[in-house]
Design a protein around this motif. Structure first.
Motif: not given
Length: 148
Positions: A76-84, A130-137
């Motif tokens: 998922r290299s193009g996903d800036a939120a996942l990169g963060a 849930f924690v990771y979903d919320a942080l990612y969102a």
């Protein structure tokens, strides 16, 4: 897909399991074993090992990345939120990098509580999602990606 890692998951292993289920393979199964068994179980079961000696994605690779970062880069290299999020996870996972991001210390503290509120590693993955979903969102919103 079958994945294997060390038991008693906390920061990186929990985050990696979440990443796999959320973005790579929603039907993934996880095996949690003793650290010295990961490479053998990976070979025997045809599983993908992570965050352990001899694993496909080791605790820290030749580039200094934790397994979560390596998988984000690969899938998922193009996903800036996942990169963060990968940077937050690295800071939370490595004690000497806990100040890498403002969120890292908090994620580290929360992650160390996972085994205190879950009966086993499988339950940790489910509850921590849930924690990771919320942080990612929140990171998606911050980056202005507009994804949900």
């Amino acid at each position: 897909m079958k994945w294997v890692t060390r038991r008693n998951i906390r920061v990186n292993r929990t985050a990696t399991a979440w990443l796999v289920r959320r973005f790579i393979d929603p039907a993934a199964t996880f095996l949690f074993v003793e650290p010295e068994q990961v490479a053998e179980v990976q070979r025997r079961e045809g599983a993908t090992g992570f965050d352990a000696p001899g694993a496909t994605y080791p605790h820290i690779d030749h580039s200094g990345r934790c397994s979560f970062e390596a998988l984000v880069d690969e899938y998922r290299s193009g996903d800036a939120a996942l990169g963060a999020l990968a940077k937050i996870v690295r800071g939370a996972d490595f004690a000497d990098q806990v100040d890498l991001t403002p969120e890292s210390a908090g994620l580290r503290a929360i992650s160390h509580g996972f085994p205190l509120v879950a009966g086993d590693d499988h339950e940790t993955v489910e509850k921590a999602s849930f924690v990771y979903d919320a942080l990612y969102a929140s990171l998606v919103e911050r980056k202005g990606d507009g994804r949900r």
